[in-house]
Design an enzyme around this catalytic site. Structure first.
Site, PDB file in Angstrom:
ATOM      1  N   GLN A 138      11.953  -8.844   7.783  1.00  0.00           N
ATOM      2  CA  GLN A 138      11.349 -10.175   7.813  1.00  0.00           C
ATOM      3  C   GLN A 138      11.796 -10.978   6.596  1.00  0.00           C
ATOM      4  O   GLN A 138      12.241 -10.434   5.596  1.00  0.00           O
ATOM      5  CB  GLN A 138       9.818 -10.065   7.842  1.00  0.00           C
ATOM      6  N   ARG A 185       4.423 -12.161   0.639  1.00  0.00           N
ATOM      7  CA  ARG A 185       4.642 -10.813   1.175  1.00  0.00           C
ATOM      8  C   ARG A 185       5.000 -10.899   2.642  1.00  0.00           C
ATOM      9  O   ARG A 185       4.437 -11.693   3.388  1.00  0.00           O
ATOM     10  CB  ARG A 185       3.375  -9.959   1.026  1.00  0.00           C
ATOM     11  N   VAL A 186       5.943 -10.067   3.037  1.00  0.00           N
ATOM     12  CA  VAL A 186       6.227  -9.832   4.441  1.00  0.00           C
ATOM     13  C   VAL A 186       6.062  -8.340   4.681  1.00  0.00           C
ATOM     14  O   VAL A 186       6.139  -7.526   3.759  1.00  0.00           O
ATOM     15  CB  VAL A 186       7.647 -10.308   4.867  1.00  0.00           C
ATOM     16  N   SER A 187       5.824  -7.977   5.939  1.00  0.00           N
ATOM     17  CA  SER A 187       5.477  -6.589   6.253  1.00  0.00           C
ATOM     18  C   SER A 187       6.662  -5.645   6.321  1.00  0.00           C
ATOM     19  O   SER A 187       6.525  -4.458   6.044  1.00  0.00           O
ATOM     20  CB  SER A 187       4.716  -6.520   7.577  1.00  0.00           C
ATOM     21  N   THR A 188       7.818  -6.138   6.695  1.00  0.00           N
ATOM     22  CA  THR A 188       8.973  -5.252   6.834  1.00  0.00           C
ATOM     23  C   THR A 188      10.185  -5.852   6.144  1.00  0.00           C
ATOM     24  O   THR A 188      10.273  -7.068   5.939  1.00  0.00           O
ATOM     25  CB  THR A 188       9.332  -5.017   8.316  1.00  0.00           C
TER      26      THR A 188
END
Length: 180
Positions: free
Chosen positions: A13, A7-10
């Protein structure tokens, strides 16, 4: 089956580093999200949790990619335990398939519980101090029967709220609670 989660936040990314690590670990299937960790409605996470079966192992690169807090981590790990699924983190020493990993997780849980207890103690102390200083005031006690009586007599929620010194939302909550 070894199942990966990244997972990345945005959206800006990149998942590449995590995907490389998960592929190097031998993950046969990888689920991913581009969403903030505070959002527990992550489609990739939900799909993975549905996909995994007894005997599978979920692998993540870092704990913060899987859960945003220890509470969320333990909730997810409890769900995995019920399903018979192991959990492994590549950068933190957690592997629920091993005794050491289970011990590490138990220690983390104890520390998290200790922190919560300390927070509650500080809150109680702060409230007691504010009460002693006369600055701690709770909102008005809402007389549900009075709210209902006023509503039945035709008053609208705004008028009831002003007359009783409460918010209009409190009137709606009280009316809603009295129905169901």
């Amino acid at each position: 089956m070894i199942v990966g989660y990244a997972r990345v936040s945005t959206a800006g990314q990149c998942l590449d580093v995590q995907l490389d690590e998960l592929n190097a670990k031998g993950c046969e299937r990888i689920f991913s999200d581009k969403a903030t960790g505070t959002n527990m409605d992550r489609s990739g996470l939900a799909q993975m949790m549905t996909f995994v079966r007894d005997g599978d192992t979920i692998v993540v690169s870092r704990l913060d990619r899987f859960a945003r807090s220890l509470k969320d981590l333990f909730t997810l790990l409890d769900q995995l335990t019920v399903k018979g699924v192991a959990f492994q983190c590549l950068h933190q020493p957690i592997d629920t398939a091993s005794s050491t990993g289970k011990l590490t997780l138990a220690v983390l849980g104890a520390v998290a519980e200790f922190e919560n207890d300390l927070r509650r103690e500080r809150q109680r102390e702060g409230i007691a101090k504010a009460k002693a200083a006369g600055v701690y005031k709770r909102g008005p006690v809402i007389d549900a029967a009075e709210v209902l009586r006023r509503k039945d007599s035709g008053e609208n929620p705004s008028v009831i709220a002003r007359a009783m010194g409460i918010s209009r939302m409190s009137v709606y909550r009280t009316l809603s609670a009295s129905v169901g």
